[in-house]
Write a protein that holds these residues in place. Structure first.
Motif, PDB file in Angstrom:
ATOM      1  N   MET A  37      -0.479   6.206   4.328  1.00 22.92           N
ATOM      2  CA  MET A  37      -1.563   5.920   3.397  1.00 22.92           C
ATOM      3  C   MET A  37      -2.439   7.142   3.143  1.00 22.92           C
ATOM      4  O   MET A  37      -2.811   7.427   2.002  1.00 22.92           O
ATOM      5  CB  MET A  37      -2.393   4.740   3.905  1.00 22.92           C
TER       6      MET A  37
ATOM      7  N   PHE B 170      -0.975   1.470  -5.582  1.00 19.85           N
ATOM      8  CA  PHE B 170      -0.844   1.677  -4.141  1.00 19.85           C
ATOM      9  C   PHE B 170      -1.957   0.988  -3.349  1.00 19.85           C
ATOM     10  O   PHE B 170      -2.202   1.309  -2.185  1.00 19.85           O
ATOM     11  CB  PHE B 170      -0.774   3.164  -3.782  1.00 19.85           C
ATOM     12  N   SER B 171      -2.632   0.057  -3.993  1.00 21.13           N
ATOM     13  CA  SER B 171      -3.606  -0.829  -3.331  1.00 21.13           C
ATOM     14  C   SER B 171      -4.622  -0.059  -2.498  1.00 21.13           C
ATOM     15  O   SER B 171      -5.368   0.751  -3.023  1.00 21.13           O
ATOM     16  CB  SER B 171      -2.851  -1.869  -2.493  1.00 21.13           C
ATOM     17  N   HIS B 172      -4.646  -0.305  -1.175  1.00 15.19           N
ATOM     18  CA  HIS B 172      -5.707   0.244  -0.327  1.00 15.19           C
ATOM     19  C   HIS B 172      -5.592   1.751  -0.100  1.00 15.19           C
ATOM     20  O   HIS B 172      -6.490   2.341   0.513  1.00 15.19           O
ATOM     21  CB  HIS B 172      -5.734  -0.485   1.011  1.00 15.19           C
ATOM     22  N   VAL B 173      -4.536   2.374  -0.602  1.00 18.60           N
ATOM     23  CA  VAL B 173      -4.447   3.836  -0.537  1.00 18.60           C
ATOM     24  C   VAL B 173      -5.639   4.467  -1.246  1.00 18.60           C
ATOM     25  O   VAL B 173      -6.179   5.486  -0.801  1.00 18.60           O
ATOM     26  CB  VAL B 173      -3.116   4.332  -1.153  1.00 18.60           C
TER      27      VAL B 173
ATOM     28  N   THR C  60      -7.480  -4.119  -8.234  1.00 20.81           N
ATOM     29  CA  THR C  60      -6.667  -3.316  -7.322  1.00 20.81           C
ATOM     30  C   THR C  60      -5.957  -2.183  -8.067  1.00 20.81           C
ATOM     31  O   THR C  60      -5.251  -2.425  -9.048  1.00 20.81           O
ATOM     32  CB  THR C  60      -5.606  -4.195  -6.626  1.00 20.81           C
TER      33      THR C  60
ATOM     34  N   ARG D 234       0.997  -7.414  -6.005  1.00 16.92           N
ATOM     35  CA  ARG D 234      -0.355  -7.971  -5.911  1.00 16.92           C
ATOM     36  C   ARG D 234      -0.494  -9.213  -6.795  1.00 16.92           C
ATOM     37  O   ARG D 234      -1.319 -10.083  -6.512  1.00 16.92           O
ATOM     38  CB  ARG D 234      -1.388  -6.918  -6.329  1.00 16.92           C
TER      39      ARG D 234
ATOM     40  N   GLN E  43     -11.997  -0.847   3.605  1.00 19.72           N
ATOM     41  CA  GLN E  43     -11.014  -0.968   2.531  1.00 19.72           C
ATOM     42  C   GLN E  43     -11.491  -1.927   1.443  1.00 19.72           C
ATOM     43  O   GLN E  43     -10.776  -2.829   1.007  1.00 19.72           O
ATOM     44  CB  GLN E  43      -9.649  -1.382   3.111  1.00 19.72           C
TER      45      GLN E  43
ATOM     46  N   CYS F 125       0.797  -1.239   0.000  1.00 22.89           N
ATOM     47  CA  CYS F 125       0.000   0.000   0.000  1.00 22.89           C
ATOM     48  C   CYS F 125       0.825   1.284   0.000  1.00 22.89           C
ATOM     49  O   CYS F 125       0.608   2.180   0.825  1.00 22.89           O
ATOM     50  CB  CYS F 125      -0.954   0.001   1.192  1.00 22.89           C
TER      51      CYS F 125
END
Length: 350
Positions: free
Chosen positions: A227, A92-95, A89, A58, A106, A42
């Motif tokens: 994040m 930075f994924s869950h950002v 996704t 990922r 999330q 992230c």
């Protein structure tokens, strides 16, 4: 730790010693290959506030989850659902969940999974040839071995904490993963659903402790700051039209970082540069119970991740939760759930 390098290839071979041929062909599709440039951690790979030991993508994670599911089910549809579970996704994924105001669950981009699968024409054709309907693989939540509710142990939850722990704080070595994983067994939980668990209490306690140790990092203000500051940088870049929303789903993180660095250095915008420069250069977080002035300061709650895995207790495959069998595990979970960082976290503007 004995291993200086956490070999992803060795790690994946532990999760499943015999990889089915069909998996290689599905991994090659564009919708999945995009994930090779997106990190599991992230955005923390791109700030000196963190010192991650290696980059785990990922795609690596998706393959890992699929290998676990195949290892314990030998079910092609469940395995493909696991393989494609992160296909939507963004960088930075869950950002991007933080960008969307979804720090607590999330899950704000998960609805796009079926969209990405539908738009990959080569994938659609392959699924048709294999007699698999898209709806059978576009939601891994329907398969308990692949995903279940916290504090259960699913393939997704089991997989991401091994490399996360190794990358963030060297909590796992390859040798330790191998020893721990060989004790995983398929059990039935309180709902009479299949769930991954442990045949050995000692290994269950070890995994629970290490899981909570790494999850604690994600509850610290350092991770929250990293994040949210990157999310605010992206939000500003979108508002200034430095990037487009579709770039979040088409660019690799390296490409995005290169573009944002260029925008900061060549065409400086005061608001964007202040946010992004701080993310790219910050090295220390201020912890405080009161707001900090003249700094980037946040106060927020985020998703809580922990496990209380099943443990085999007799030859009839009856199982109980680790916390009911081990006072040590119970206390570790209680300590984790009761943890609270200072109300505010801040970094000085750079």
């Amino acid at each position: 730790m004995e291993d200086e390098v956490f070999s992803i290839e060795k790690y994946h071979s532990i999760l499943c010693s015999e990889v089915p041929d069909f998996l290689y062909e599905y991994i090659s599709f564009p919708s999945l290959q995009r994930l090779n440039g997106i990190g599991l951690l992230c955005g923390t790979d791109w700030t000196p506030l963190f010192h991650n030991h290696f980059f785990y993508s990922r795609l690596d994670h998706s393959i890992g989850v699929a290998l676990i599911v195949w290892n314990f089910t030998h079910d092609k549809k469940q395995t493909l659902a696991a393989l494609f579970h992160d296909v939507s996704t963004p960088v930075f994924s869950h950002v991007v969940d933080f960008l969307n105001g979804d720090a607590l669950t999330q899950e704000s981009t998960e609805h796009l999974t079926s969209v990405f699968i539908n738009e990959d024409l080569a994938l659609s054709q392959k699924l048709f040839m294999d007699g698999i309907y898209k709806y059978e693989i576009d939601d891994y939540h329907k398969y308990p071995v692949a995903d279940n509710e916290i504090p259960g142990l699913s393939a997704d939850r089991l997989e991401y904490m091994y490399p996360s722990g190794a990358a963030l704080d060297k909590v796992w070595s390859i040798k330790e993963v191998k020893s721990n994983y060989k004790n995983i067994v398929l059990l039935k939980n309180e709902k009479n659903e299949p769930e991954l668990g442990f045949r050995n209490l000692e290994e269950a306690v070890r995994y629970t402790k290490k899981f909570c140790e790494i999850s604690l990092i994600l509850q610290h203000n350092e991770d929250k700051i990293s994040m949210q500051l990157l999310a605010d940088s992206l939000k500003c870049a979108l508002e200034k039209k430095f990037i487009r929303e579709e770039d979040l789903y088409t660019m690799s993180e390296k490409e995005m970082i290169f573009l944002l660095d260029k925008k900061m250095n060549e065409a400086p915008d005061e608001e964007f540069s202040k946010l992004y420069r701080t993310f790219r250069g910050m090295k220390e977080v201020i912890h405080s119970e009161t707001p900090i002035e003249n700094a980037y300061c946040i106060s927020m709650n985020v998703k809580t991740r922990y496990v209380d895995p099943l443990v085999l207790v007799n030859e009839n495959k009856e199982a109980l939760r680790c916390s009911s069998l081990s006072l040590e595990a119970l206390n570790v979970i209680k300590d984790f759930l009761s943890f609270s960082d200072t109300k505010y976290g801040a970094v000085k503007w750079l």
